[in-house]
Design a protein around this motif. Sequence first.
Motif, PDB file in Angstrom:
ATOM      1  N   ARG A   1       0.834  -1.189   0.000  1.00  0.00           N
ATOM      2  CA  ARG A   1       0.000   0.000   0.000  1.00  0.00           C
ATOM      3  C   ARG A   1       0.875   1.246   0.000  1.00  0.00           C
ATOM      4  NH1 ARG A   1      -4.154  -1.104   4.323  1.00  0.00           N
ATOM      5  NH2 ARG A   1      -2.503  -0.410   5.733  1.00  0.00           N
ATOM      6  N   PRO A   2       1.509   1.520  -1.132  1.00  0.00           N
ATOM      7  CA  PRO A   2       2.381   2.703  -1.182  1.00  0.00           C
ATOM      8  C   PRO A   2       1.567   3.986  -1.081  1.00  0.00           C
ATOM      9  CG  PRO A   2       2.524   1.398  -3.224  1.00  0.00           C
ATOM     10  CD  PRO A   2       1.442   0.792  -2.391  1.00  0.00           C
TER      11      PRO A   2
ATOM     12  N   GLU B   1       2.854   8.375   3.779  1.00  0.00           N
ATOM     13  CA  GLU B   1       4.269   8.243   3.364  1.00  0.00           C
ATOM     14  C   GLU B   1       5.245   8.408   4.524  1.00  0.00           C
ATOM     15  OE1 GLU B   1       6.095   6.709   1.787  1.00  0.00           O
ATOM     16  OE2 GLU B   1       6.809   7.571  -0.082  1.00  0.00           O
ATOM     17  N   GLU B   2       5.164   7.454   5.467  1.00  0.00           N
ATOM     18  CA  GLU B   2       6.167   7.422   6.522  1.00  0.00           C
ATOM     19  C   GLU B   2       7.347   6.568   6.075  1.00  0.00           C
ATOM     20  OE1 GLU B   2       8.058   5.724  10.277  1.00  0.00           O
ATOM     21  OE2 GLU B   2       7.153   4.682   8.597  1.00  0.00           O
ATOM     22  N   GLU B   3       7.053   5.474   5.354  1.00  0.00           N
ATOM     23  CA  GLU B   3       8.106   4.512   5.021  1.00  0.00           C
ATOM     24  C   GLU B   3       9.147   5.104   4.061  1.00  0.00           C
ATOM     25  OE1 GLU B   3       8.439   1.885   6.639  1.00  0.00           O
ATOM     26  OE2 GLU B   3       6.501   1.150   7.307  1.00  0.00           O
ATOM     27  N   GLY B   4       8.746   6.102   3.271  1.00  0.00           N
ATOM     28  CA  GLY B   4       9.680   6.618   2.269  1.00  0.00           C
ATOM     29  C   GLY B   4      10.022   5.548   1.258  1.00  0.00           C
TER      30      GLY B   4
ATOM     31  N   ARG C   1       7.814   4.324  -1.404  1.00  0.00           N
ATOM     32  CA  ARG C   1       7.497   4.681  -2.785  1.00  0.00           C
ATOM     33  C   ARG C   1       8.349   5.870  -3.228  1.00  0.00           C
ATOM     34  NH1 ARG C   1       1.764   6.438  -5.786  1.00  0.00           N
ATOM     35  NH2 ARG C   1       2.774   6.818  -7.806  1.00  0.00           N
ATOM     36  N   PHE C   2       8.494   6.863  -2.354  1.00  0.00           N
ATOM     37  CA  PHE C   2       9.256   8.074  -2.696  1.00  0.00           C
ATOM     38  C   PHE C   2      10.447   8.213  -1.754  1.00  0.00           C
ATOM     39  CE2 PHE C   2       4.865   8.862  -4.036  1.00  0.00           C
ATOM     40  CZ  PHE C   2       5.068   9.192  -5.371  1.00  0.00           C
ATOM     41  N   PRO C   3      11.582   7.598  -2.114  1.00  0.00           N
ATOM     42  CA  PRO C   3      12.755   7.712  -1.239  1.00  0.00           C
ATOM     43  C   PRO C   3      13.141   9.176  -1.083  1.00  0.00           C
ATOM     44  CG  PRO C   3      13.101   6.028  -2.934  1.00  0.00           C
ATOM     45  CD  PRO C   3      11.851   6.773  -3.307  1.00  0.00           C
TER      46      PRO C   3
ATOM     47  N   ILE D   1       7.399   8.820 -11.506  1.00  0.00           N
ATOM     48  CA  ILE D   1       6.255   9.678 -11.154  1.00  0.00           C
ATOM     49  C   ILE D   1       6.652  10.540  -9.947  1.00  0.00           C
ATOM     50  CG2 ILE D   1       3.858   9.703 -10.327  1.00  0.00           C
ATOM     51  CD1 ILE D   1       3.534   6.973 -11.773  1.00  0.00           C
ATOM     52  N   SER D   2       6.502  11.852 -10.077  1.00  0.00           N
ATOM     53  CA  SER D   2       6.863  12.735  -8.966  1.00  0.00           C
ATOM     54  C   SER D   2       5.797  12.650  -7.886  1.00  0.00           C
ATOM     55  CB  SER D   2       6.990  14.174  -9.453  1.00  0.00           C
ATOM     56  OG  SER D   2       5.705  14.678  -9.766  1.00  0.00           O
TER      57      SER D   2
END
Lengths: 417, 417
Positions: free
Chosen positions: A31-32, A126-129, A131-133, A161-162
């Motif tokens: 679940r990104p 977006e805590e995991e970073g 999908r978007f490092p 994808i930004s």
Amino acid sequence: MPRIVIDPALVERYVFELAEHGAYAATGVWRPAYSPAWQAAQRQLAAWFAQAGLSVRYDAAGNVWGRLAGQRGGPAIVTGSHIDTQQPGGRYDGALGVVAGLVALQAIFAQHGPPRRPIEVVSLCEEEGCRFPGTNFWASRAILGLIDPAEYETLCDEDGISIGAAMRGAGLNPEQLGTARRDDLAAFLELHIEQGPVLEHAGLPVGIVTGVTGLRQYVVEVRGSANHAGAFPMDLRRDAMAGAAAMIGEVIAAAAALGRPAVTTVGRILAKPNYPAIIPERVTFTVDVRHPEAQALAALFARHEASFARIAAECGLEVDWQITLDQPPSPADPALVELLEQAASARGTPFARLHSGAGHDSLMLARIAPMAMIFVQSKDGRSHTPAEFTAIDHAVAGIEILADALYALAWSDQMTR
Amino acid sequence: MPRIVIDPALVERYVFELAEHGAYAATGVWRPAYSPAWQAAQRQLAAWFAQAGLSVRYDAAGNVWGRLAGQRGGPAIVTGSHIDTQQPGGRYDGALGVVAGLVALQAIFAQHGPPRRPIEVVSLCEEEGCRFPGTNFWASRAILGLIDPAEYETLCDEDGISIGAAMRGAGLNPEQLGTARRDDLAAFLELHIEQGPVLEHAGLPVGIVTGVTGLRQYVVEVRGSANHAGAFPMDLRRDAMAGAAAMIGEVIAAAAALGRPAVTTVGRILAKPNYPAIIPERVTFTVDVRHPEAQALAALFARHEASFARIAAECGLEVDWQITLDQPPSPADPALVELLEQAASARGTPFARLHSGAGHDSLMLARIAPMAMIFVQSKDGRSHTPAEFTAIDHAVAGIEILADALYALAWSDQMTR
């Protein structure tokens, strides 16, 4: 302090139903942030928040907030966590903290009516970073007002994808991100799975977190000379692999010799040219170093850096290192820690004091509000995998402490600020 | 024994003109087997062979042979090497040996007329195994009749093109490969760049090779448990990277402690999942082990395998290893070695006896004919790079010895078999 009654069946239902959004294989969740599965999960939470009697609001980052207005107004007590996952992750990392906040508020509201002070539960994005490092606690940074608009287009996922485009795809307007800022938080409490084996080994359901570890990540590059594996005698080699192996061995051994809570990890390694019969010219590896005490952390950095330099010199190699992440330790608020410990003791729930070795939104939110965390036991210490599991009675033991503390903060107004 | 006169300018012209086929950057060559550049280079050699008065033949593998018929017939003296390169390689690895054979035959034929025994120079294909990994001396195996037709379709390049398809693209018919077999070789002599620094360090232009090293390549897989870099204490980890680093350090140190000619190389490493903040679950690395003496080689294998097993046990890890390549040492023919040494001594050319630490076609062809090799000095010991370089006077010193020996074998019929 009255004890709030928590319904284990409700906790289980929320965890399992939420996990259907982005379900992956038997027990996993993929679940990104800003994905359709994530959007559906946020809508699901918004619906549950509303059913529990909370007023629901999405902010510009996509965080979902459920609020009970206080009879008195003023800054809000906040609890929550994130529902984005690793790819794949499990059902508990992040999600359990949002469910915990919802269940706690729902139970206290049903059992004790409206609070004196405003209280909110939040599902952060977006805590995991993952999908978007490089997002580095995107949701929390939005709440702190720390996001640079340039990041909308420079932070991209694997497909290019930004994050700005992903937000627009989820019906959000990144240009509005400034409106997500909050400066009215009285406290932030987060329940999270431990992600480590300490509670399980100690036979305890719950940990009270004294702070989030400090950490630094290095990228170390060792350079020698690429030569033929057969034709170059050992005594004439400049073997980057030999040097890297010695450095890796030494930094891991140094942390192991110090013992808990020092940890050093080499998670990533790349050799060039990476052929079996060529002595590597270059070996690049990461070193992740953590300690909850600033002084001990600095000593560990110095020791590791000395290892890099000394071994490179001994082996006739060149070495460089870059620091790619550098977070000072973030202590929990002592009064909140004491409140959580009182709640646990009053319940007779056995607990340990421990620090968090992982980063959390709490780390960021501690900059604008007193912060504390509750950990619940993780089976085999696993996280970031479909195999992660927390028994429902351990989850409930943590939620009871959370609920009792939230009651004290917002209903009985025990701690005023 | 008359001394054959070798023209340095001709050697230089052949080396430089051949390098134009597949020229890469200033001094490199990118000429994979069966590529258009490789085909053009083979055509160029065929033309030079014909101009030198040799009769020219392509075999079914694409090897080009230039032959001087012997007045007496019988098995042939053969010299040559390969012209395929690494991606990129340089101008000398392989190519110099073909040029050396051509220059030597051309000079002897011009200076002494037709030989008593048949003599041939050959330009072999796909020695590097670089375009088609697993070919394992394709040309030599074709000459030995050791290629399994199944390999035509199973050996593929990076783009998925099978070696059979590549051969057809070069106008060759893999179904005819059996016709490339030879059983009439009286001797095989190969001149090659050293690919190591031993001659340069000793200040010698030439080495006489006493044999090709034995070698074994392992793929070692170390397995532990993937866990969170922050949340897992050092004392509870099963860190595959820690175990792999210890093994790598120990096998390299073991070969270094034995000293020349033992060599052990870890050229390739892969970690899983290869994230900075996750303790690796699996680390896979290659170990390449070489020694020219069978007994010492076997002892080194046993010692390395003991390291793998002991360290895995000490670290609570699992380990497996596979042997992906296993070549026994291949000694050169003592009579041919003596002949080469006599030629060098007669010339007053200083030389060293050494073994080849790299594999060569000679290793395979030694199975059907007495074999010997001449090494010439490599600048900085470099090979498999555009930076490889052999000074023309060193090349000529080697070619003179080769030519004198070929004269002795085919013209004066010094060694009959």
